[in-house]
Write a protein that holds these residues in place. Structure first.
Motif, PDB file in Angstrom:
ATOM      1  N   PHE A  21     -26.387  -7.650  -2.747  1.00  0.00           N
ATOM      2  CA  PHE A  21     -25.398  -7.642  -3.546  1.00  0.00           C
ATOM      3  C   PHE A  21     -24.645  -5.884  -3.791  1.00  0.00           C
ATOM      4  N   GLN A  22     -25.680  -5.118  -3.899  1.00  0.00           N
ATOM      5  CA  GLN A  22     -25.302  -3.597  -4.208  1.00  0.00           C
ATOM      6  C   GLN A  22     -24.562  -3.249  -3.190  1.00  0.00           C
ATOM      7  N   ARG A  23     -25.068  -3.459  -1.954  1.00  0.00           N
ATOM      8  CA  ARG A  23     -24.626  -3.054  -0.717  1.00  0.00           C
ATOM      9  C   ARG A  23     -23.290  -3.606  -0.368  1.00  0.00           C
ATOM     10  N   GLU A  24     -22.976  -4.804  -0.709  1.00  0.00           N
ATOM     11  CA  GLU A  24     -21.996  -5.446  -0.652  1.00  0.00           C
ATOM     12  C   GLU A  24     -20.644  -5.087  -1.762  1.00  0.00           C
ATOM     13  N   ASP A  25     -21.017  -4.589  -2.810  1.00  0.00           N
ATOM     14  CA  ASP A  25     -19.989  -4.041  -3.762  1.00  0.00           C
ATOM     15  C   ASP A  25     -19.733  -2.676  -3.760  1.00  0.00           C
ATOM     16  N   PHE A  26     -20.839  -1.869  -2.854  1.00  0.00           N
ATOM     17  CA  PHE A  26     -20.902  -0.515  -2.881  1.00  0.00           C
ATOM     18  C   PHE A  26     -19.388   0.149  -2.494  1.00  0.00           C
ATOM     19  N   GLY A  27     -18.598   1.033  -3.660  1.00  0.00           N
ATOM     20  CA  GLY A  27     -17.400   1.602  -3.046  1.00  0.00           C
ATOM     21  C   GLY A  27     -16.128   0.452  -3.185  1.00  0.00           C
ATOM     22  N   GLY A  79      -9.285   2.701   0.644  1.00  0.00           N
ATOM     23  CA  GLY A  79      -8.242   2.036   1.268  1.00  0.00           C
ATOM     24  C   GLY A  79      -6.829   2.742   0.845  1.00  0.00           C
ATOM     25  N   CYS A  80      -5.793   2.049   0.907  1.00  0.00           N
ATOM     26  CA  CYS A  80      -4.547   2.709   0.803  1.00  0.00           C
ATOM     27  C   CYS A  80      -3.656   2.001  -0.143  1.00  0.00           C
ATOM     28  N   GLN A  81      -2.262   2.208  -0.329  1.00  0.00           N
ATOM     29  CA  GLN A  81      -1.359   1.553  -1.107  1.00  0.00           C
ATOM     30  C   GLN A  81      -1.217  -0.072  -0.782  1.00  0.00           C
ATOM     31  N   HIS A  82      -1.540  -0.330   0.320  1.00  0.00           N
ATOM     32  CA  HIS A  82      -1.479  -1.669   0.794  1.00  0.00           C
ATOM     33  C   HIS A  82      -2.580  -2.548   0.831  1.00  0.00           C
ATOM     34  N   TYR A  83      -3.716  -2.093   1.180  1.00  0.00           N
ATOM     35  CA  TYR A  83      -5.046  -2.526   0.907  1.00  0.00           C
ATOM     36  C   TYR A  83      -5.962  -2.011   0.236  1.00  0.00           C
ATOM     37  N   ARG A  84      -7.126  -2.572  -0.139  1.00  0.00           N
ATOM     38  CA  ARG A  84      -8.233  -2.041  -0.954  1.00  0.00           C
ATOM     39  C   ARG A  84      -9.364  -2.600   0.272  1.00  0.00           C
ATOM     40  N   ARG A  85      -9.875  -1.662   1.014  1.00  0.00           N
ATOM     41  CA  ARG A  85     -10.984  -1.860   1.869  1.00  0.00           C
ATOM     42  C   ARG A  85     -11.573  -0.703   2.299  1.00  0.00           C
ATOM     43  N   ARG A  86     -12.841  -0.982   3.008  1.00  0.00           N
ATOM     44  CA  ARG A  86     -13.920   0.265   3.343  1.00  0.00           C
ATOM     45  C   ARG A  86     -14.074   0.336   4.783  1.00  0.00           C
ATOM     46  N   CYS A  87     -12.802   0.197   5.564  1.00  0.00           N
ATOM     47  CA  CYS A  87     -12.725   0.714   6.786  1.00  0.00           C
ATOM     48  C   CYS A  87     -11.268   1.077   6.988  1.00  0.00           C
ATOM     49  N   LYS A  88     -11.133   1.899   8.112  1.00  0.00           N
ATOM     50  CA  LYS A  88      -9.851   2.283   8.613  1.00  0.00           C
ATOM     51  C   LYS A  88      -9.752   1.722   9.940  1.00  0.00           C
ATOM     52  N   GLN A 133      -3.448  -7.758  15.995  1.00  0.00           N
ATOM     53  CA  GLN A 133      -4.395  -8.165  16.907  1.00  0.00           C
ATOM     54  C   GLN A 133      -5.039  -7.455  17.911  1.00  0.00           C
ATOM     55  N   ASP A 134      -4.100  -6.427  18.260  1.00  0.00           N
ATOM     56  CA  ASP A 134      -4.589  -5.554  19.192  1.00  0.00           C
ATOM     57  C   ASP A 134      -5.621  -4.537  18.787  1.00  0.00           C
ATOM     58  N   VAL A 135      -6.048  -4.312  17.677  1.00  0.00           N
ATOM     59  CA  VAL A 135      -7.054  -3.461  16.897  1.00  0.00           C
ATOM     60  C   VAL A 135      -8.344  -3.885  17.547  1.00  0.00           C
ATOM     61  N   LYS A 136      -8.944  -2.961  18.056  1.00  0.00           N
ATOM     62  CA  LYS A 136     -10.377  -3.285  18.537  1.00  0.00           C
ATOM     63  C   LYS A 136     -11.501  -2.455  17.911  1.00  0.00           C
ATOM     64  N   GLN A 137     -10.843  -1.131  17.542  1.00  0.00           N
ATOM     65  CA  GLN A 137     -11.886  -0.463  16.809  1.00  0.00           C
ATOM     66  C   GLN A 137     -11.851   0.135  15.298  1.00  0.00           C
ATOM     67  N   VAL A 138     -12.713   0.040  14.403  1.00  0.00           N
ATOM     68  CA  VAL A 138     -12.369   0.416  13.001  1.00  0.00           C
ATOM     69  C   VAL A 138     -13.579   1.675  12.654  1.00  0.00           C
ATOM     70  N   VAL A 139     -13.241   2.441  11.783  1.00  0.00           N
ATOM     71  CA  VAL A 139     -14.106   3.381  11.475  1.00  0.00           C
ATOM     72  C   VAL A 139     -14.515   2.978   9.772  1.00  0.00           C
ATOM     73  N   CYS A 140     -15.686   2.966   9.527  1.00  0.00           N
ATOM     74  CA  CYS A 140     -16.175   2.633   8.013  1.00  0.00           C
ATOM     75  C   CYS A 140     -15.973   3.891   7.464  1.00  0.00           C
ATOM     76  N   ALA A 141     -15.027   3.483   6.298  1.00  0.00           N
ATOM     77  CA  ALA A 141     -14.723   4.444   5.365  1.00  0.00           C
ATOM     78  C   ALA A 141     -15.917   5.194   4.530  1.00  0.00           C
ATOM     79  N   VAL A 142     -17.108   4.277   4.330  1.00  0.00           N
ATOM     80  CA  VAL A 142     -18.214   4.743   3.363  1.00  0.00           C
ATOM     81  C   VAL A 142     -19.101   5.743   4.401  1.00  0.00           C
ATOM     82  N   CYS A 143     -19.423   5.478   5.638  1.00  0.00           N
ATOM     83  CA  CYS A 143     -20.266   6.356   6.482  1.00  0.00           C
ATOM     84  C   CYS A 143     -19.633   7.122   7.487  1.00  0.00           C
TER      85      CYS A 143
END
Length: 104
Positions: free
Chosen positions: A23-29, A34-43, A78-88
């Motif tokens: 639960f703590q890992r799921e809620d971390f950060g 994110g940005c003005q459009h979305y709150r998420r932990r990846c770019k 749908q063309d996005v194949k790579q993401v970058v974790c904003a945490v690590c």
């Protein structure tokens, strides 16, 4: 107290029990990245220009403001194949969970 592991019912899964560590890992950060459009932990890495952006809307805003009209383009999500974790900061294929730090 002993070595018992605290568990809780996961409301996302309805019946599975999850450890407090999960639960703590799921809620971390959560809501801190994110940005003005979305709150998420990846770019995202935009495959069209190979640059990293917080989201496709940020990409589209950035490319629409380029001085050379030939450089204007929009990202198809749908063309996005790579993401970058904003945490690590781990670059990876699109997945629900970061394989390095376990953040959702």
């Amino acid at each position: 107290m002993g070595d018992s592991i605290q568990t809780a019912v996961c409301f996302r899964c309805s019946s599975k029990e999850r450890s407090m560590e999960e639960f703590q890992r799921e809620d971390f950060g959560k809501m801190e990245y994110g940005c003005q459009h979305y709150r998420r932990r990846c770019k995202i890495r935009a495959p069209c220009c190979n640059q990293i952006f917080p989201c496709r809307h940020c990409h589209n805003e950035a490319t629409s403001s380029l001085s050379d009209a030939n450089d204007h383009h929009e990202l198809v999500r749908q063309d996005v194949k790579q993401v970058v974790c904003a945490v690590c900061d781990t670059e990876q294929q699109v997945a629900r969970v970061c394989p390095n730090c376990g953040v959702l």
